[in-house]
Design an enzyme around this catalytic site. Structure first.
Site, PDB file in Angstrom:
ATOM      1  N   ASP A   8       0.881  -1.156   0.000  1.00 18.14           N
ATOM      2  CA  ASP A   8       0.000   0.000   0.000  1.00 18.14           C
ATOM      3  C   ASP A   8       0.935   1.226   0.000  1.00 18.14           C
ATOM      4  OD1 ASP A   8      -2.348   1.620   0.568  1.00 18.14           O
ATOM      5  OD2 ASP A   8      -1.534   1.795   2.593  1.00 18.14           O
ATOM      6  N   ASP A  10      -0.047   5.115   0.781  1.00 19.52           N
ATOM      7  CA  ASP A  10      -0.297   6.107   1.836  1.00 19.52           C
ATOM      8  C   ASP A  10      -0.306   5.428   3.211  1.00 19.52           C
ATOM      9  OD1 ASP A  10      -0.695   8.043  -0.124  1.00 19.52           O
ATOM     10  OD2 ASP A  10      -2.826   7.660  -0.253  1.00 19.52           O
ATOM     11  N   ASN A 115      -3.916   9.771  -6.986  1.00 19.78           N
ATOM     12  CA  ASN A 115      -2.704  10.597  -7.049  1.00 19.78           C
ATOM     13  C   ASN A 115      -1.417   9.772  -6.974  1.00 19.78           C
ATOM     14  OD1 ASN A 115      -3.764  13.435  -7.039  1.00 19.78           O
ATOM     15  ND2 ASN A 115      -4.785  12.661  -5.211  1.00 19.78           N
ATOM     16  N   ASP A 167      -1.676  -0.392   6.068  1.00 19.69           N
ATOM     17  CA  ASP A 167      -1.866   0.320   7.339  1.00 19.69           C
ATOM     18  C   ASP A 167      -3.347   0.512   7.662  1.00 19.69           C
ATOM     19  OD1 ASP A 167      -2.264   2.228   5.226  1.00 19.69           O
ATOM     20  OD2 ASP A 167      -2.267   3.784   6.772  1.00 19.69           O
TER      21      ASP A 167
HETATM   22  P1  B16 Z   1      -7.141  10.053  -3.617  1.00 16.44           P
HETATM   23  P2  B16 Z   1      -3.806   3.991   0.035  1.00 16.44           P
HETATM   24  C1  B16 Z   1      -5.732   5.872  -0.001  1.00 16.44           C
HETATM   25  O1  B16 Z   1      -4.461   5.433  -0.357  1.00 16.44           O
HETATM   26  C2  B16 Z   1      -5.678   6.718   1.265  1.00 16.44           C
HETATM   27  O2  B16 Z   1      -5.316   5.938   2.377  1.00 16.44           O
HETATM   28  C3  B16 Z   1      -7.059   7.309   1.530  1.00 16.44           C
HETATM   29  O3  B16 Z   1      -6.994   8.150   2.660  1.00 16.44           O
HETATM   30  C4  B16 Z   1      -7.513   8.117   0.298  1.00 16.44           C
HETATM   31  O4  B16 Z   1      -8.825   8.633   0.495  1.00 16.44           O
HETATM   32  C5  B16 Z   1      -7.508   7.203  -0.928  1.00 16.44           C
HETATM   33  O5  B16 Z   1      -6.205   6.671  -1.100  1.00 16.44           O
HETATM   34  C6  B16 Z   1      -7.917   7.934  -2.195  1.00 16.44           C
HETATM   35  O6  B16 Z   1      -6.968   8.921  -2.487  1.00 16.44           O
HETATM   36  O7  B16 Z   1      -8.135  11.036  -3.140  1.00 16.44           O
HETATM   37  O8  B16 Z   1      -5.734  10.601  -3.734  1.00 16.44           O
HETATM   38  O9  B16 Z   1      -7.562   9.332  -4.883  1.00 16.44           O
HETATM   39  O10 B16 Z   1      -3.716   3.967   1.521  1.00 16.44           O
HETATM   40  O11 B16 Z   1      -4.720   2.928  -0.573  1.00 16.44           O
HETATM   41  O12 B16 Z   1      -2.451   4.053  -0.638  1.00 16.44           O
HETATM   42 MG    MG Z   2      -2.790   3.179   3.361  1.00 16.96          MG
END
Ligand code: B16
Ligand code: MG
Length: 214
Positions: A8, A10, A115, A167
């Site tokens: 993962d 974030d 992103n 996480d």
């Molecule tokens: P975006 P991961 C997730 O990333 C984040 O943990 C979560 O907080 C966020 O809302 C989601 O990506 C979408 O992100 O708005 O940038 O498309 O933890 O799966 O790497």
């Molecule tokens: Mg994450």
């Protein structure tokens, strides 16, 4: 036998979860909706739209408003990640990635975030990944297993040959639903349902992962 490790992004390789929180907090303040770090725990790993639904806590909103709020939150988030550098990698992440690849494991990013390409570019780690699956894929996001299954397919390995590092509770749920092994990072209340739980990747080497790699 594990042949691939799916990371993962974030909250695992970098602390963008804090930037996500600050961006949602700014939007919530502007809308006059109470929102704190505890509320934010439920948003970890879930998509942008689902995060907004959780933040609204049942308040009515039109599709047009939802779209404007998601765009606004994303503008705040992109502002913060545009300042990132490789120094934003969390302790232990880079060493573990190198060690895994030197030992013949395939590595991948599986993130709900749209992103992801920008964050990987800022961190300069795209070259350490065999594939990247992110929130731009035409698939259901976590806690559905789709993104993890797509990564396994692209890597040419079976789900049983994958270890997922996550996480978020939603991420562990997704990996388990895919039939994969799991390493949860963070408090037990959040990731206690993983096969192995560690606080973070600091000082973590292949030998520490033996119980989930073999
Ligand atoms: P975006 P991961 C997730 O990333 C984040 O943990 C979560 O907080 C966020 O809302 C989601 O990506 C979408 O992100 O708005 O940038 O498309 O933890 O799966 O790497
Ligand atoms: Mg994450």
């Amino acid at each position: 036998m594990i042949r691939a490790v799916l990371f993962d992004l974030d909250g695992v390789l970098t602390d963008t979860s804090e930037y996500h929180y600050l961006a949602w907090k700014r939007l919530a303040d502007e809308l006059g909706i109470p929102f704190d770090r505890e509320d934010n725990e439920a948003l970890r790993g879930v998509s942008r739209r689902e995060s907004l639904v959780l933040l609204l806590k049942g308040r009515p909103a039109t599709e047009e408003e939802m779209q404007e709020w998601m765009d606004r939150k994303n503008r705040y988030y992109v502002e913060s990640i545009s300042q990132m550098t490789p120094d934003n990698l969390l302790p232990g992440a880079l060493d573990l990635l190198h060690e895994l690849r030197e030992n013949g494991y395939k590595t991948a990013i599986v993130s709900s975030s749209k992103n992801t390409p920008m964050v990987l570019e800022r961190l300069n780690i795209a070259n350490l990944m065999d594939t990247v699956v992110d929130g731009n894929a035409p698939a259901r996001s976590k806690p559905a297993p789709d993104l993890f299954l797509l990564a396994a397919e692209r890597l040419g390995v079976s789900p049983q040959e994958c270890l997922v590092v996550e996480d978020a509770a939603a991420g562990i749920d997704a990996a388990r639903a895919a039939g994969m092994r799991t390493l949860g990072l963070g408090p037990r209340e959040r990731v206690g349902h993983a096969d192995l739980v560690l606080p973070d990747l600091k000082g973590v080497h292949l030998s520490d992962l033996k119980p989930v790699l073999e």
